[in-house]
Write an enzyme that holds these catalytic residues in place. Structure first.
Site, PDB file in Angstrom:
ATOM      1  N   SER A 269       0.982  -1.275  -0.026  1.00 36.50           N
ATOM      2  CA  SER A 269      -0.041   0.072   0.035  1.00 36.50           C
ATOM      3  C   SER A 269       0.891   1.170  -0.021  1.00 36.50           C
ATOM      4  CB  SER A 269      -1.011  -0.018   1.295  1.00 36.50           C
ATOM      5  OG  SER A 269      -1.324   1.355   1.539  1.00 36.50           O
TER       6      SER A 269
ATOM      7  N   TYR B 108      -2.318  -1.262  11.159  1.00 37.28           N
ATOM      8  CA  TYR B 108      -2.563  -1.829   9.602  1.00 37.28           C
ATOM      9  C   TYR B 108      -1.409  -1.186   8.892  1.00 37.28           C
ATOM     10  CZ  TYR B 108      -4.028  -1.672   4.925  1.00 37.28           C
ATOM     11  OH  TYR B 108      -4.072  -1.752   3.479  1.00 37.28           O
TER      12      TYR B 108
ATOM     13  N   LYS C  91       1.754  -3.594   6.863  1.00 38.97           N
ATOM     14  CA  LYS C  91       2.389  -3.466   5.380  1.00 38.97           C
ATOM     15  C   LYS C  91       3.674  -3.553   5.394  1.00 38.97           C
ATOM     16  CE  LYS C  91      -1.691  -4.495   3.268  1.00 38.97           C
ATOM     17  NZ  LYS C  91      -1.853  -5.796   2.711  1.00 38.97           N
TER      18      LYS C  91
END
Ligand code: UFG
Length: 346
Positions: A127, A152, A156
């Site tokens: 991302s 979150y 990543k």
């Protein structure tokens, strides 16, 4: 014989669109999904679009022995595309351990099983969140990663590090990480699209649900940012364009065109649009003005980010093709279709 691709999270938003493009390109797909944020009937919809058989395994990637069974049953798996992950930024702040366990353990299980079953290739869903607020725009892959704003985002970053370290240790392993910007839209058939769980956290489903009357009002989080109209800027990428990037990444692996065993690419359009511009364009293409009000900033939001896509253009031979107008229209048509289904159920 066609190559067999294991698509984790294959009934999810990006996974389902990617499965369609893989099958259209002649790949055989095995979907693994725990259905925590999707529905089994998506596998049927994929089959309806492509006319190809889609193997579906209702399995959680964090369950090592169940995944071992999937690898054994579908051996040989030629490559993995790993979408399965928890993705709600706000929820990750409330439940960090759930996010670390789910997102990290899944990837580690896959890497161990790839070694056991001699599967060399993996495409990883990363991302643009890894860049935080970039110092210069458009952001290139060379920009430094910044401390993540949420658990979150941190998963990543850590997953990219796990992949990089494993590539350093295991020269047989081939990884492509795709750093997605903001995926939006739906398949032109309106057979698959985004199915937000409860109140949508993302902008486009919130706009379409407001326009259709499920939500009373869209809150626009801030108009006092340092941008031309004061609202945040993002790079909104059509989900079918994004799906196609996975196909070219796989082709590159199978054609041995990679320049190193760990590669990563920005996948965006290269164009930044503000929240207010998106609302305007939506109104133009749908003919419906979503009711909105400006509220205060949302914690953790980046002010502005859009991609430099030169590397993906040159190395993958990929570029986004759909216009934002057509993409927003596809999201609207998808919402209209969902509404018809909701009305039928009543
Ligand atoms: N926004 C609103 N109102 C809403 C929802 C969103 O104004 O109801 C705004 C946000 O403030 C932001 C923009 O719309 O400026 C886009 O927000 P999204 O929630 O749709 O997307 P984000 O850019 O926040 O998040 C996306 C992905 C995440 C990823 C993140 C990285 O959804 O998975 O990019 O920045 F982590």
């Amino acid at each position: 014989m066609s190559k067999r691709i294991l698509v984790t999270g294959g009934t999810g938003f990006i996974g389902s669109h990617t499965t369609v493009e893989l099958q259209n390109a002649g790949y055989e797909v095995v979907i693994v999904d725990n259905l925590s944020n999707s529905e089994a009937k998506v596998a049927d919809a994929i089959q309806q679009i492509t006319g190809k058989k889609t193997a579906f395994e209702h399995v959680d990637c964090t369950d090592f022995s169940a995944m071992d069974h999937v690898f054994k049953k579908h051996d040989p798996i030629d490559a993995i595309i790993h979408f399965a992950a928890s993705k709600a930024v706000g929820e990750s702040v409330q439940k960090p351990l759930l996010y670390y366990r789910n997102n990290l353990v899944s990837l580690m299980n896959l890497l161990e099983l790839m070694k056991k079953y001699t599967c060399q290739n993996i495409v990883f869903s990363s991302s643009c969140t890894v860049y935080g607020q970039p110092d210069t725009l458009p952001v290139t892959e060379q920009a430094p990663t910044k401390k993540a704003e949420s658990p979150y985002g941190n998963t990543k970053q850590i997953c990219e590090e796990i992949l990089q370290d494993t590539c350093n240790a295991e020269s047989w392993l081939q990884v492509v990480a795709l750093r997605y910007f903001n995926p939006i839209g739906a398949h032109p058939t309106t057979l698959i699209g985004e199915l937000p769980n409860g109140v949508p956290a993302n902008l486009i489903p919130f706009i379409t649900q407001t326009a259709i009357g499920i939500r009373e009002q869209l809150s626009i989080f801030g108009n006092d940012y340092n941008t031309p109209d004061g609202s945040c800027i993002r790079d909104y990428i059509n989900v079918v364009d994004l799906a196609k990037a996975h196909v070219v990444a796989l082709n590159r692996m199978f054609e041995n065109k990679k320049k190193s065993n760990y590669e990563f690419f920005n996948i965006g359009t290269g164009r930044g649009l503000s929240v207010l511009e998106i609302v305007d364009i939506f109104e133009k293409v749908s003919g419906v003005k979503p009711n909105y009000k400006i509220v205060s900033r949302r914690a953790g939001d980046i002010e502005k980010v859009w991609a430099d896509t030169t590397l993906a253009n040159n190395e993958l031979g990929w570029k986004a093709e759909e216009t934002v107008e057509d993409t927003l229209l596809s999201a609207w048509k998808w919402e209209l279709k969902l509404q018809k289904e909701r009305e039928k159920k009543q």
